[in-house]
Scaffold this active site. Structure first.
Site, PDB file in Angstrom:
ATOM      1  N   GLU A 114      11.271 -11.455  -0.909  1.00 49.95           N
ATOM      2  CA  GLU A 114      12.667 -11.080  -1.099  1.00 49.95           C
ATOM      3  C   GLU A 114      13.602 -12.120  -0.490  1.00 49.95           C
ATOM      4  O   GLU A 114      13.295 -12.731   0.538  1.00 49.95           O
ATOM      5  CB  GLU A 114      12.922  -9.698  -0.490  1.00 49.95           C
ATOM      6  N   CYS A 131      19.828 -15.855   2.328  1.00 48.71           N
ATOM      7  CA  CYS A 131      18.801 -15.594   3.338  1.00 48.71           C
ATOM      8  C   CYS A 131      17.447 -15.743   2.646  1.00 48.71           C
ATOM      9  O   CYS A 131      17.159 -15.017   1.686  1.00 48.71           O
ATOM     10  CB  CYS A 131      18.996 -14.179   3.889  1.00 48.71           C
ATOM     11  N   CYS A 138       4.580 -10.563   7.886  1.00 55.01           N
ATOM     12  CA  CYS A 138       4.779 -11.229   9.177  1.00 55.01           C
ATOM     13  C   CYS A 138       3.768 -10.680  10.173  1.00 55.01           C
ATOM     14  O   CYS A 138       3.470  -9.481  10.179  1.00 55.01           O
ATOM     15  CB  CYS A 138       6.198 -10.992   9.693  1.00 55.01           C
ATOM     16  N   CYS A 142       7.474  -6.817  14.939  1.00 53.64           N
ATOM     17  CA  CYS A 142       8.659  -6.240  15.591  1.00 53.64           C
ATOM     18  C   CYS A 142       8.833  -4.794  15.110  1.00 53.64           C
ATOM     19  O   CYS A 142       8.753  -4.517  13.907  1.00 53.64           O
ATOM     20  CB  CYS A 142       9.903  -7.062  15.272  1.00 53.64           C
ATOM     21  N   CYS A 145      11.493  -3.662  12.322  1.00 53.66           N
ATOM     22  CA  CYS A 145      11.572  -4.519  11.143  1.00 53.66           C
ATOM     23  C   CYS A 145      10.642  -4.037  10.029  1.00 53.66           C
ATOM     24  O   CYS A 145       9.455  -3.775  10.260  1.00 53.66           O
ATOM     25  CB  CYS A 145      11.203  -5.946  11.544  1.00 53.66           C
ATOM     26  N   GLU A 200       8.141 -15.288  10.096  1.00 52.21           N
ATOM     27  CA  GLU A 200       8.570 -16.065  11.268  1.00 52.21           C
ATOM     28  C   GLU A 200       8.524 -17.548  10.875  1.00 52.21           C
ATOM     29  O   GLU A 200       7.438 -18.135  10.748  1.00 52.21           O
ATOM     30  CB  GLU A 200       7.629 -15.769  12.444  1.00 52.21           C
ATOM     31  N   LEU A 256      16.877 -12.050  19.705  1.00 53.69           N
ATOM     32  CA  LEU A 256      16.676 -11.759  21.127  1.00 53.69           C
ATOM     33  C   LEU A 256      16.496 -10.252  21.359  1.00 53.69           C
ATOM     34  O   LEU A 256      15.463  -9.804  21.810  1.00 53.69           O
ATOM     35  CB  LEU A 256      17.866 -12.306  21.920  1.00 53.69           C
ATOM     36  N   HIS A 257      17.532  -9.495  21.112  1.00 52.65           N
ATOM     37  CA  HIS A 257      17.501  -8.030  21.025  1.00 52.65           C
ATOM     38  C   HIS A 257      17.257  -7.281  22.334  1.00 52.65           C
ATOM     39  O   HIS A 257      17.445  -6.066  22.375  1.00 52.65           O
ATOM     40  CB  HIS A 257      16.491  -7.552  19.970  1.00 52.65           C
ATOM     41  N   CYS A 375      19.576  -7.002   7.787  1.00 55.54           N
ATOM     42  CA  CYS A 375      18.627  -7.546   8.758  1.00 55.54           C
ATOM     43  C   CYS A 375      17.541  -6.525   9.074  1.00 55.54           C
ATOM     44  O   CYS A 375      17.832  -5.379   9.388  1.00 55.54           O
ATOM     45  CB  CYS A 375      19.354  -7.909  10.048  1.00 55.54           C
TER      46      CYS A 375
HETATM   47  S1  SF4 Z   1      11.911  -9.459  12.794  1.00 63.73           S
HETATM   48 FE1  SF4 Z   1      11.178 -11.426  11.978  1.00 63.73          FE
HETATM   49  S2  SF4 Z   1       9.539 -12.011  13.404  1.00 63.73           S
HETATM   50 FE2  SF4 Z   1       9.874  -9.818  13.722  1.00 63.73          FE
HETATM   51  S3  SF4 Z   1       8.392  -8.795  12.357  1.00 63.73           S
HETATM   52 FE3  SF4 Z   1      10.350  -8.996  11.226  1.00 63.73          FE
HETATM   53  S4  SF4 Z   1      10.107 -10.881  10.065  1.00 63.73           S
HETATM   54 FE4  SF4 Z   1       8.563 -10.935  11.698  1.00 63.73          FE
END
Ligand code: SF4
Length: 388
Positions: A114, A131, A138, A142, A145, A200, A256-257, A375
């Site tokens: 995507e 984007c 990935c 995270c 995500c 990533e 960062l978060h 995001c």
């Molecule tokens: S936020 Fe980025 S690094 Fe983290 S799981 Fe999602 S795609 Fe991967």
């Protein structure tokens, strides 16, 4: 011609002389140097490579028969010897009420990736950001995500990364009345490219850097590398490798978060391997050009990372670093999501505390939330598609 699935194997770019150690199934990810090498190994003048590169990347022509400054036998040789279809096909287009458009692209091996086209608003209404994804799935897991729920499937090639831009430009060309582009040539339709989609980027650095080299080459799209941003979850070895790369002149963003190791590890398991102290050390050593700042991305999650104490921890982490802070609203990606967005009052207090400490804070309104394009929301469609 439209890019469809590859029908034959091509030579790889490593075979064409790339020194970057990558292997790419189509020639869309070849730099002018790769093209010159390919021509010279066939006894042809190298400058023909620059001509082909310009056709592809400046004019969007991927049919050798239309490259009119080449001889007929050369055009036939190009058509015969290289793959000109693919590597992506447009499988799905979803439009958000805010104008963002999410593209689902099919890969030759049957996956969906995507990308999102994000028009600016207000004074920025003539700006168009794309984007792009750098991996399928990935590995970093995270917990906020959607991409993480896919696991890691594979890296994208440089061609597949560049193709996301080409397909979006092709889409824009087909709807000329949908955009506020004035008289801008095709090479200036997009204003920013951010590597913040699926994956990533620093775990696929050779292909990412190769794609940046292709997109920013003056003979092609000539996209200013200052308007290209690579975002990382904090993969420290990749940061150090990027820091040592002489040709990288793009922007750096850090997801960062949280600035407490316990919280960050809960949100981003990569923090267990590379805790905040390691990340900060790598950022302090990162060679930033004058007046350039690192962007710190911070998604505000209710009762997780949005208290005044969390804001003060963020201020401490940023001390001594040239940074700006992007505060991003959280968008749940499904019923299983364990987080919720910070309430407005908490977000306002968080922002005020950062600003009072002298930090530059930009409050983002994450685009495309209604189509799962914001995001952390990319990738949900992959789950419904089985690889071939
Ligand atoms: S936020 Fe980025 S690094 Fe983290 S799981 Fe999602 S795609 Fe991967």
């Amino acid at each position: 011609m439209p890019m469809t699935r590859p029908t034959k194997r091509s030579p790889t770019c490593s075979g064409a002389g790339s020194s970057m150690g990558w292997s790419d199934p189509t020639c869309l990810g070849w730099t002018p140097a790769d093209w010159r090498t390919w021509f010279s190994t066939r006894g042809r003048p190298g400058f023909r490579g620059d001509q082909v590169f310009t056709w592809i990347h400046r004019f969007g022509v991927t049919d050798p028969s239309a490259m009119t400054n080449l001889s007929k036998d050369l055009r036939e040789e190009l058509a015969r010897e290289l793959v000109w279809s693919g590597p992506l096909s447009v499988e799905r287009v979803q439009r958000s009420v805010d104008g963002s458009i999410k593209f689902g692209f099919g890969t030759a091996d049957g996956h969906l990736i995507e990308s999102v086209l994000i028009p600016g608003s207000g004074r920025d209404r003539r700006k168009y950001t794309v984007c792009v994804s750098s991996q399928i799935g990935c590995a970093l897991g995270c917990t906020f995500c959607a991409t993480a729920t896919m696991g890691f499937l594979r890296d994208l090639s440089a061609s597949e990364i560049v193709a996301q831009i080409h397909e979006i430009l092709r889409f824009m060309a087909a709807e000329p009345d949908s955009w506020d582009l004035g008289e801008r040539p095709r090479t200036q339709w997009l204003t920013n490219i951010v590597y913040m989609g699926m994956g990533e980027p620093l775990l696929n650095l050779p292909a990412v850097l190769q794609s940046v080299a292709v997109l920013s080459d003056p003979a092609g799209l000539d996209f200013s590398s200052r308007r290209i941003t690579i975002s990382t979850a904090g993969w420290v070895p990749g940061l150090r490798e990027l820091a040592g790369h002489p040709d990288f002149a793009g922007q750096l963003a850090i997801s960062l978060h949280a600035c407490d190791d316990g919280i960050r590890t809960r949100l981003m398991p990569v923090n267990r391997r590379f805790p905040l102290a390691d990340l900060r050390e790598a950022l302090l050593e990162f060679p930033l050009p004058a007046r350039r700042r690192i962007t710190m991305e911070y998604i505000l999650l209710a009762d997780v990372n949005d208290s005044p104490a969390h804001a003060r921890a963020l201020v401490r982490f940023c001390s001594g670093l040239r940074v700006k802070i992007n505060l991003i609203p959280y968008h749940a990606y499904g019923p299983a999501s364990q987080f919720s967005a910070s309430p407005p009052a908490r977000k306002a207090a968080f922002t005020e505390l950062l600003q009072a400490s002298g930090l530059t804070v930009i409050e983002r309104s994450s685009a495309g939330a209604d189509i799962d394009a914001a995001c952390g929301q990319l990738a949900s469609s992959e789950r419904s598609r089985e690889p071939q």
